[in-house]
Design an enzyme around this catalytic site. Structure first.
Site, PDB file in Angstrom:
ATOM      1  N   SER A 132       0.798  -1.101  -0.065  1.00  6.69           N
ATOM      2  CA  SER A 132       0.014  -0.192  -0.059  1.00  6.69           C
ATOM      3  C   SER A 132       1.019   1.178   0.061  1.00  6.69           C
ATOM      4  O   SER A 132       0.560   1.966  -0.819  1.00  6.69           O
ATOM      5  CB  SER A 132      -0.985  -0.092   1.132  1.00  6.69           C
ATOM      6  OG  SER A 132      -0.279  -0.158   2.330  1.00  6.69           O
ATOM      7  N   ARG A 192      15.325  -1.633   6.751  1.00  5.20           N
ATOM      8  CA  ARG A 192      16.073  -2.089   7.977  1.00  5.20           C
ATOM      9  C   ARG A 192      17.286  -3.023   7.317  1.00  5.20           C
ATOM     10  O   ARG A 192      17.308  -3.646   6.549  1.00  5.20           O
ATOM     11  CB  ARG A 192      15.187  -3.360   8.527  1.00  5.20           C
ATOM     12  CG  ARG A 192      15.213  -3.241  10.108  1.00  5.20           C
ATOM     13  CD  ARG A 192      14.415  -4.584  10.664  1.00  5.20           C
ATOM     14  NE  ARG A 192      13.021  -4.428  10.162  1.00  5.20           N
ATOM     15  CZ  ARG A 192      12.175  -4.809  10.947  1.00  5.20           C
ATOM     16  NH1 ARG A 192      12.195  -5.209  12.145  1.00  5.20           N
ATOM     17  NH2 ARG A 192      10.804  -4.895  10.427  1.00  5.20           N
ATOM     18  N   ASP A 216      19.098   1.593  11.183  1.00  2.00           N
ATOM     19  CA  ASP A 216      18.484   0.673  12.392  1.00  2.00           C
ATOM     20  C   ASP A 216      17.767   1.861  13.219  1.00  2.00           C
ATOM     21  O   ASP A 216      18.600   2.553  13.906  1.00  2.00           O
ATOM     22  CB  ASP A 216      19.542   0.055  12.789  1.00  2.00           C
ATOM     23  CG  ASP A 216      18.683  -0.863  14.241  1.00  2.00           C
ATOM     24  OD1 ASP A 216      17.546  -0.445  14.412  1.00  2.00           O
ATOM     25  OD2 ASP A 216      19.512  -1.633  14.910  1.00  2.00           O
ATOM     26  N   ARG A 239       6.302   3.931  19.121  1.00  2.00           N
ATOM     27  CA  ARG A 239       7.329   3.040  19.588  1.00  2.00           C
ATOM     28  C   ARG A 239       8.622   3.362  19.204  1.00  2.00           C
ATOM     29  O   ARG A 239       9.610   3.046  20.185  1.00  2.00           O
ATOM     30  CB  ARG A 239       6.855   1.612  19.545  1.00  2.00           C
ATOM     31  CG  ARG A 239       5.601   1.019  20.193  1.00  2.00           C
ATOM     32  CD  ARG A 239       5.581  -0.308  20.228  1.00  2.00           C
ATOM     33  NE  ARG A 239       5.159  -0.928  18.879  1.00  2.00           N
ATOM     34  CZ  ARG A 239       4.120  -0.730  18.260  1.00  2.00           C
ATOM     35  NH1 ARG A 239       3.051  -0.497  18.798  1.00  2.00           N
ATOM     36  NH2 ARG A 239       3.756  -1.721  17.345  1.00  2.00           N
ATOM     37  N   VAL A 265      -3.633  -5.159   9.082  1.00  2.00           N
ATOM     38  CA  VAL A 265      -4.376  -5.424   7.886  1.00  2.00           C
ATOM     39  C   VAL A 265      -3.634  -5.490   6.593  1.00  2.00           C
ATOM     40  O   VAL A 265      -2.778  -4.962   6.285  1.00  2.00           O
ATOM     41  CB  VAL A 265      -5.327  -4.220   7.637  1.00  2.00           C
ATOM     42  CG1 VAL A 265      -6.149  -4.287   6.428  1.00  2.00           C
ATOM     43  CG2 VAL A 265      -6.434  -4.111   8.977  1.00  2.00           C
ATOM     44  N   ASP A 320      -4.873  -2.167  -0.904  1.00  2.00           N
ATOM     45  CA  ASP A 320      -3.446  -1.649  -0.948  1.00  2.00           C
ATOM     46  C   ASP A 320      -3.108  -0.783  -1.958  1.00  2.00           C
ATOM     47  O   ASP A 320      -2.902   0.244  -1.684  1.00  2.00           O
ATOM     48  CB  ASP A 320      -2.447  -2.953  -1.176  1.00  2.00           C
ATOM     49  CG  ASP A 320      -2.136  -3.871  -0.060  1.00  2.00           C
ATOM     50  OD1 ASP A 320      -2.579  -3.604   1.122  1.00  2.00           O
ATOM     51  OD2 ASP A 320      -1.906  -5.040  -0.283  1.00  2.00           O
ATOM     52  N   GLY A 356     -25.186  -0.288 -13.057  1.00  2.00           N
ATOM     53  CA  GLY A 356     -25.723   1.185 -13.159  1.00  2.00           C
ATOM     54  C   GLY A 356     -26.791   0.839 -14.249  1.00  2.00           C
ATOM     55  O   GLY A 356     -27.472  -0.002 -14.144  1.00  2.00           O
ATOM     56  N   GLY A 357     -27.142   1.990 -14.874  1.00  2.00           N
ATOM     57  CA  GLY A 357     -28.378   1.902 -15.626  1.00  2.00           C
ATOM     58  C   GLY A 357     -28.346   1.338 -16.869  1.00  2.00           C
ATOM     59  O   GLY A 357     -29.220   1.016 -17.626  1.00  2.00           O
TER      60      GLY A 357
HETATM   61  N1  CAO Z   1      14.946  -0.168  11.850  1.00  2.00           N
HETATM   62  C1  CAO Z   1      14.566  -0.994  13.026  1.00  2.00           C
HETATM   63  N2  CAO Z   1      13.234  -1.417  13.195  1.00  2.00           N
HETATM   64  C2  CAO Z   1      12.502  -1.141  12.038  1.00  2.00           C
HETATM   65  C3  CAO Z   1      12.745  -0.425  10.927  1.00  2.00           C
HETATM   66  C4  CAO Z   1      14.262  -0.150  10.720  1.00  2.00           C
HETATM   67  N3  CAO Z   1      14.409   0.448   9.626  1.00  2.00           N
HETATM   68  N4  CAO Z   1      11.887  -0.302  10.159  1.00  2.00           N
HETATM   69  C5  CAO Z   1      10.785  -1.087  10.616  1.00  2.00           C
HETATM   70  N5  CAO Z   1      11.049  -1.521  11.772  1.00  2.00           N
HETATM   71  C6  CAO Z   1      10.393  -2.008  13.028  1.00  2.00           C
HETATM   72  C7  CAO Z   1       9.270  -1.107  13.506  1.00  2.00           C
HETATM   73  O1  CAO Z   1       9.921  -0.315  14.421  1.00  2.00           O
HETATM   74  C8  CAO Z   1       8.492  -2.054  14.002  1.00  2.00           C
HETATM   75  O2  CAO Z   1       8.677  -2.739  15.230  1.00  2.00           O
HETATM   76  P1  CAO Z   1       7.739  -2.754  16.631  1.00  2.00           P
HETATM   77  O3  CAO Z   1       6.521  -3.867  16.122  1.00  2.00           O
HETATM   78  O4  CAO Z   1       8.667  -3.380  17.559  1.00  2.00           O
HETATM   79  O5  CAO Z   1       7.301  -1.442  16.836  1.00  2.00           O
HETATM   80  C9  CAO Z   1       8.231  -3.171  12.866  1.00  2.00           C
HETATM   81  O6  CAO Z   1       9.467  -3.046  12.240  1.00  2.00           O
HETATM   82  C10 CAO Z   1       7.414  -3.025  11.935  1.00  2.00           C
HETATM   83  O7  CAO Z   1       6.458  -3.907  11.831  1.00  2.00           O
HETATM   84  P2  CAO Z   1       5.097  -3.986  11.319  1.00  2.00           P
HETATM   85  O8  CAO Z   1       4.339  -4.358  12.533  1.00  2.00           O
HETATM   86  O9  CAO Z   1       4.551  -2.738  10.654  1.00  2.00           O
HETATM   87  O10 CAO Z   1       5.186  -5.238  10.318  1.00  2.00           O
HETATM   88  P3  CAO Z   1       4.450  -6.557  10.281  1.00  2.00           P
HETATM   89  O11 CAO Z   1       5.262  -7.159   9.130  1.00  2.00           O
HETATM   90  O12 CAO Z   1       4.571  -7.246  11.559  1.00  2.00           O
HETATM   91  O13 CAO Z   1       3.086  -5.992   9.814  1.00  2.00           O
HETATM   92  C11 CAO Z   1       1.508  -4.960   8.402  1.00  2.00           C
HETATM   93  C12 CAO Z   1       2.861  -5.911   8.325  1.00  2.00           C
HETATM   94  C13 CAO Z   1       1.521  -4.805   6.825  1.00  2.00           C
HETATM   95  C14 CAO Z   1       0.533  -6.180   8.541  1.00  2.00           C
HETATM   96  C15 CAO Z   1       1.505  -3.981   8.954  1.00  2.00           C
HETATM   97  O14 CAO Z   1       2.624  -3.095   8.789  1.00  2.00           O
HETATM   98  C16 CAO Z   1       0.244  -3.041   8.960  1.00  2.00           C
HETATM   99  O15 CAO Z   1      -0.851  -3.233   9.749  1.00  2.00           O
HETATM  100  N6  CAO Z   1       0.333  -2.039   8.357  1.00  2.00           N
HETATM  101  C17 CAO Z   1      -0.652  -0.974   8.011  1.00  2.00           C
HETATM  102  C18 CAO Z   1      -1.737  -1.389   6.991  1.00  2.00           C
HETATM  103  C19 CAO Z   1      -0.980  -1.704   6.025  1.00  2.00           C
HETATM  104  O16 CAO Z   1      -0.290  -0.837   5.111  1.00  2.00           O
HETATM  105  N7  CAO Z   1      -1.298  -2.855   5.065  1.00  2.00           N
HETATM  106  C20 CAO Z   1      -0.858  -3.194   3.684  1.00  2.00           C
HETATM  107  C21 CAO Z   1       0.171  -3.914   3.665  1.00  2.00           C
HETATM  108  S1  CAO Z   1       0.346  -4.439   2.194  1.00  2.00           S
HETATM  109  O17 CAO Z   1      -0.582  -5.643   2.003  1.00  2.00           O
END
Ligand code: CAO
Length: 415
Positions: free
Chosen positions: A18, A38, A73, A104, A137, A168, A247-248
């Site tokens: 997204s 990262r 990082d 966070r 999500v 997305d 639609g129509g």
């Molecule tokens: N250095 C260190 N840490 C980093 C970093 C960096 N450069 N970049 C990211 N991180 C860390 C973040 O701080 C975070 O850590 P915490 O959980 O400890 O706070 C973590 O990485 C980010 O993780 P996330 O929870 O966003 O990632 P996920 O893979 O678990 O979840 C997703 C992915 C997409 C479900 C979630 O990000 C989300 O719901 N995003 C919003 C909705 C969205 O955009 N969804 C569409 C995705 S496309 O299908």
């Protein structure tokens, strides 16, 4: 030639689909998009659905063109300082982390404003404020929660999600509009602001006509353009309308020559009212043009199933392209069901830059979808996606770090 967003610097904290869709568009319009990843891992999609071992996946390369990649990082104290320097230099921070992740990390809205009051902070989240605001999500969750799935598919089957990534990529598009709008407002106020595009909201916006239909249904108990009319039944909520056009102008997907073996030998056919007489002529049912049961749109509604069955008898004698050619001569609106293979090979899409071949240092040549929005004074040149951390030194130097400082930060694991 200059680009529409020349001079706009984006701190791109996006991942998966997204957010990257949004920042890719901004990059195509000329913004300098600096993707912060990262170290060692990068955007998770670099390694998802790989078709070549150890090479950035098509998933990643097709969503991250024209960007630069730096690895920081952001949980390392020195890494945080680098990010602060970036925040001070950029106009927009775009992120689509899970709810609360940026806070966070220590980068609350207040902290970001302290560092740069002109900063626009743009976020994709799954849901807006409410019972689900803390949920993670993905695409299909948004399609389900935004009303698309309950209204897609056939009446006698389960809800269906669409191949179009409306959750997305659709939300990425909404966010991009929010960002350029906020940039425009900033020219008057001098201030940044928060931009939020929730995926549920974005999908619902694209399902606007279905909320229209919900209210029509509640008022009248029926909707005559739905396939449930006149013989089926309507419940309390908007039903799945199969391939009805909604639609129509009634439409349906009809078989063409070769449908028995080719899953895409179909055409979308619209029985547009002004060309009804021409449709009758083409399919050899001239009498329908004057028959009171068929002559007017209202009279036809109860017979749509039979009408489309009759038209299909005709389309089944033609390939979808032959049918297109004949129908277009009479201005009868229709469209072939194109496979991805046919789209990839379509010369006109290559000519307009909608399908582009890109060269990548480790992958080689691949096809991508170029910028679907064409600006006459800001042409798009699609450039390959960056390798992980490819521009770390370059961006750090631009931020004023010396080679010695860069090397010390690298040793500390901050970059
Ligand atoms: N250095 C260190 N840490 C980093 C970093 C960096 N450069 N970049 C990211 N991180 C860390 C973040 O701080 C975070 O850590 P915490 O959980 O400890 O706070 C973590 O990485 C980010 O993780 P996330 O929870 O966003 O990632 P996920 O893979 O678990 O979840 C997703 C992915 C997409 C479900 C979630 O990000 C989300 O719901 N995003 C919003 C909705 C969205 O955009 N969804 C569409 C995705 S496309 O299908």
């Amino acid at each position: 030639m200059s680009k529409a967003l020349d001079g706009v610097r984006i701190l791109d904290f996006t991942h998966v689909q997204s957010g990257p869709t949004c920042t890719q568009l901004l990059a195509w319009f000329g913004a300098d998009v600096i993707k912060v990843e990262r170290a060692g891992a990068g955007d998770i999609t670099r390694e998802q659905l790989r078709d070549i071992p150890d090479v950035d996946s098509l998933y990643f390369t097709m969503l991250n063109h024209n960007k630069r990649s730096v690895t920081i990082d952001t949980k390392n104290p020195e890494g945080k300082q680098v990010l602060e320097a970036l925040i001070q230099k950029c106009d927009v921070l775009v992120e689509n982390f899970a709810p609360g992740a940026l806070d966070r990390m220590g980068f609350t809205w207040e902290r970001i404003q302290e560092l740069n009051p002109r900063m626009i902070v743009a976020s994709v989240k799954g849901f807006g404020p409410g019972p689900y605001e803390d949920c993670k999500v993905y695409e299909n969750v948004a399609q389900c929660a935004g009303g698309a799935a309950s209204t897609t598919g056939f009446d006698d089957g389960p809800p269906v999600v669409s191949g179009a990534q409306i959750g997305d990529s659709g939300t990425g598009l909404h966010l991009a509009l929010g960002i350029v709008t906020a940039l425009y407002q900033r020219t008057q106020t001098g201030r940044g602001q928060k931009v939020l595009a929730a995926m549920q909201d974005g999908v619902l916006n694209l399902c606007r006509v279905k909320l229209r239909d919900q209210q029509r249904l509640e008022r009248t108990g029926t909707m005559k353009e739905y396939p449930q009319y006149p013989n089926g039944t309507f419940g309390e909520a908007v039903p799945r309308a199969g391939n009805a056009s909604g639609g129509g102008q009634p439409g349906w997907i009809l078989k063409c020559k070769g449908w028995e073996t080719d899953p895409n030998a179909y055409i979308y056919f619209i029985t547009q009212a002004p060309v009804w007489a021409k449709i009758c002529n083409v399919i050899g049912k001239e009498e329908w043009a004057t028959d009171p049961n068929y002559a007017t749109p209202a009279a036809r509604l109860p017979h749509l199933k039979d009408i489309f069955a009759e038209i299909e008898r005709w389309t089944m004698t033609k390939t979808k392209f032959e049918a297109m050619q004949i129908l277009n001569k009479y201005d009868i609106p229709c469209g072939p069901i194109l496979s991805m293979k046919e789209i990839a090979e379509e010369p006109s899409l290559r000519k307009t830059g909608t399908i582009v071949e890109v060269d990548h240092p480790t992958r080689g040549k691949y096809l991508t979808v170029g910028n679907p929005i064409k600006l006459s004074d800001s042409p798009t040149e699609v450039k390959r996606s960056p390798l992980l951390g490819e521009h770390t030194d370059e961006v750090m130097t631009e931020l004023g770090y010396s080679p010695e400082q860069i090397s010390a930060l690298r040793t500390a694991g901050a970059i």
